[in-house]
Design a protein around this motif. Sequence first.
Motif, PDB file in Angstrom:
ATOM      1  N   ALA A 665      -6.918 -36.712  39.924  1.00 60.45           N
ATOM      2  CA  ALA A 665      -8.270 -37.239  40.111  1.00 60.45           C
ATOM      3  C   ALA A 665      -8.210 -38.750  40.241  1.00 60.45           C
ATOM      4  N   GLN A 666      -9.126 -39.303  41.000  1.00 62.60           N
ATOM      5  CA  GLN A 666      -9.237 -40.753  41.098  1.00 62.60           C
ATOM      6  C   GLN A 666     -10.067 -41.290  39.943  1.00 62.60           C
ATOM      7  N   PRO A 667      -9.737 -42.478  39.445  1.00 66.53           N
ATOM      8  CA  PRO A 667     -10.629 -43.108  38.474  1.00 66.53           C
ATOM      9  C   PRO A 667     -12.041 -43.229  39.055  1.00 66.53           C
ATOM     10  N   GLY A 668     -13.023 -42.914  38.226  1.00 65.66           N
ATOM     11  CA  GLY A 668     -14.409 -42.969  38.673  1.00 65.66           C
ATOM     12  C   GLY A 668     -14.901 -41.705  39.329  1.00 65.66           C
ATOM     13  N   ASN A 669     -14.018 -40.701  39.463  1.00 66.63           N
ATOM     14  CA  ASN A 669     -14.389 -39.447  40.115  1.00 66.63           C
ATOM     15  C   ASN A 669     -14.007 -38.269  39.231  1.00 66.63           C
ATOM     16  N   VAL A 670     -14.848 -37.251  39.213  1.00 63.15           N
ATOM     17  CA  VAL A 670     -14.555 -36.025  38.483  1.00 63.15           C
ATOM     18  C   VAL A 670     -14.756 -34.846  39.427  1.00 63.15           C
ATOM     19  N   PHE A 671     -14.116 -33.747  39.096  1.00 65.98           N
ATOM     20  CA  PHE A 671     -14.197 -32.544  39.933  1.00 65.98           C
ATOM     21  C   PHE A 671     -14.465 -31.344  39.046  1.00 65.98           C
TER      22      PHE A 671
END
Length: 895
Positions: A665-671
């Motif tokens: 995951a990218q920092p600042g993003n959730v899935f």
Amino acid sequence: MTVPVSDATPAVVKTTCPYCGVGCGVLASPDGQGGAGIAGDPGHPANFGRLCSKGSALGETLGLDDRLLHPMVDGSRVTWEGALGTVAGSLRRIAEEHGPNAIAFYLSGQLLTEDYYVANKLAKGFLGTPHVDTNSRLCMSSAVAAHRRAFGSDTVPGCYEDLDEADLIVLVGSNTAWCHPILFRRMADAKAKRGTRIVTIDPRRTQTGEEADLHLGLRPGTDTALFSGLLVHLATQGAVDRGYVADHTAGFDAALERAQSIAPSIAATAAATGLGESDVQTFFEMFTRTRRVVTCFSMGVNQSAQGTDKGNAIINCHLATGRIGQPGMGPFSLTGQPNAMGGREAGGLANMLAAHMHFAPEEVDRVRRFWDAPNIITGEGMKAVAMFEAIARGKIKALWVMGTNPLVSMPRADAVREAIAGLDLYVVSEVLATTDTARATAKKTVLLPALAWGEKSGTVTNSERRISRQRSFLAAPGEARADWAIMSDVAKRLGFGASFAYTSAAQIFREHAALSAFENEGTRDFDLGGLAEISDRAYDTATPVQWPIPKRSGDPRKGRARLFADGRFYTFDGRARFVAVQPPALASVPTAERPLILNTGRVRDHWHTMTRTGKSQRLSAHRAAPFLEIHPDDAVRYRLTEGGFARVSTDHASAILEVAVTDGAQPGNVFAPMHWSDMTASHGRVVALVRGAPDPVSGQPELKATPAAVTPVAYRSRGYLLTRSAMPATAGWWWTRAAVQGGHGLIFATQDGSREVALALRGLFPGHEIAEYSDHARGLYRLAAYRDGRLMACLAVEAGERRPDWELAKQVFAADEITAADRRSLLSGRAQTASAGPVICACHGVGLDVITAAIAAGAGSVETVGAACKAGTNCGSCIPEIRKLLPAALARDAA
């Protein structure tokens, strides 16, 4: 087509998988007792015998648990006559009082083409309502719009063989290894055989990205900047095919000028996308120097408020280099559902009429004359998001939902439920009685039992325009009927009987094919004229074929693999169109209150809202609970821990999910995956959180970028309960259900202590032999319930954040005989014999501990692991996970 095996065994039926748009061929061997053995069809050109984990487990999903078997009106069983009379009478009254525009249909890519055709004809030709849309609006309508803008038609130019022949495959917004695994195996085979390179473009480094030669983890929503930069690079490097552009296209200069304003250089592209300049340059050079390039795009592109522009930015780069319609090259939309393409062909989208025709006056008149339709519509209807908003405003009074679950899959699904409650008529044609959508109610609610996969017969079209047969091999249960037959009977009651006097799916297909060829003469891409007179026998034995199949082709068994190789398109002047795309802009941006961006999608072994895959213990073993992926830095920032709980909140709803910490995951993003519903989890309906701002061109809602906040949630106790029959969850607990071998599994968390849990659950097993272990001071409690020497239930509760491991208990629960050692294991929580561990390979049911044991014994590659325990040898979607285990295991052994 049925293939006789012997006099002693039932015939093998050739059919097509009901899951994704790959369209794999399946061999079904009915057992005569309502079940069937399942295998891949080696003769089907989509899969050549391979099946993914979901397809392999189809035999486990055929049971009649929770089936809707009889018509129901307002919760009471009625006859078909009573149900159809209610539907027809209510539709007639609503049309008379409010006009036909007060009626809407919401269809599904799970329907067969013949069902789609009858629904579209009834609504748009005879009832006179334009408001017919489909859940395919949520998966590929932006690809449709991009195709139409570029090619003048919704035409997929290439075929699966292009994946075998490409030297570079670019996967944009597609976790192909999990979502289209059979196609990914073709890509992996090409990589092994011919050195094909794979590039993945996705904000998440998914399992597909783990296998790629280059992964570009771009900032969400910046795909148009990346491909605008690529177009500029192609121009500056002299890689544009100027002859092709001049002879076969229009609009290049305007598209290039716009691209230059968005991403004029590699440095500007990197800044716009958040990528490193070296990675951007590497990708641009790979694309520029490789002639045979296939760019596959899927939900990560389509499910966006700029999905159409993203698709056109990709297509622009292929048009600029003339890489389209030739072997091993072209843009390729990977379709989500098994018959999303068939729905497009039959006009199932609100902005289509039928047979790829739209609303030019001459097209409306053509369809009117062919159907002899008294109330033909003349313009577009409301697309899915707008349709449900109109229901909330009271503009639409009647809704007929077929084969889909919008109360789980639609954005802002809580508002959808509230809107449905105000309908005068709510009709649901369904397989299960327990879906969230089937359990919703309106002023008048009618449930109609439909045939399921294995019971119904017709055609579907996959991502490469290949039409295949779905064939029945099971008897219709209860009073279930084909969707086309249900609608035809309603049409007769409305006075349209002469136009809906269908007696078979083959008859409907012939009419569908004839309409596609009517006054066509090569002016429209979709043409099945060669099949318009197909006999019933030929229809029954039909083999897969790609359209177009015009009557003039001579041999209706041979379609066309590729289109546009001649540089002729379906625009008025025969030229393709470059599109000047808009600069990237997120429809939703983070705020102080909602600092994260929520992305939604799928997992490997489940499908849509789990109404089918949720029945399989194999498919439920890999990911048993709804979860949230978050970057380690964000996990620290928001005080979340691996395996703990997070409350995810947006402006529209909230969910409580298990936490999975991953640097993918990218920092600042959730899935979070979209599969769980009120049927299967207490707090897992993820798409209800999504805003769903629609793309202005396609109307497809944004499902990949919603501002969200996360906070930790602590429970006093966690546990699991395995039972032979499904048990209701205790009110107020967090819970999720999963199928297990031999019964049902419930994973739960609660603010109660172990003593309270014991009191709540122990009484569920009267008359059983009860064995218990309790240490309430430490928050521990275990129970095993036996009857006649058979394990009927087992329960484990522990205090703290981590739930007890249930792999050992599931293994004992599935065993035919229970040993004294097994009894001790259930109460101690310690294995007396080796456990398989959490399932990694769903196809063969191979657990983590088995794989790590094979590695410890000397298996040093994916291939040798497969030889040792079969893991990764079927669809291969578990290979990325196996590969990640190798270095860690070898490092432990070396230490």
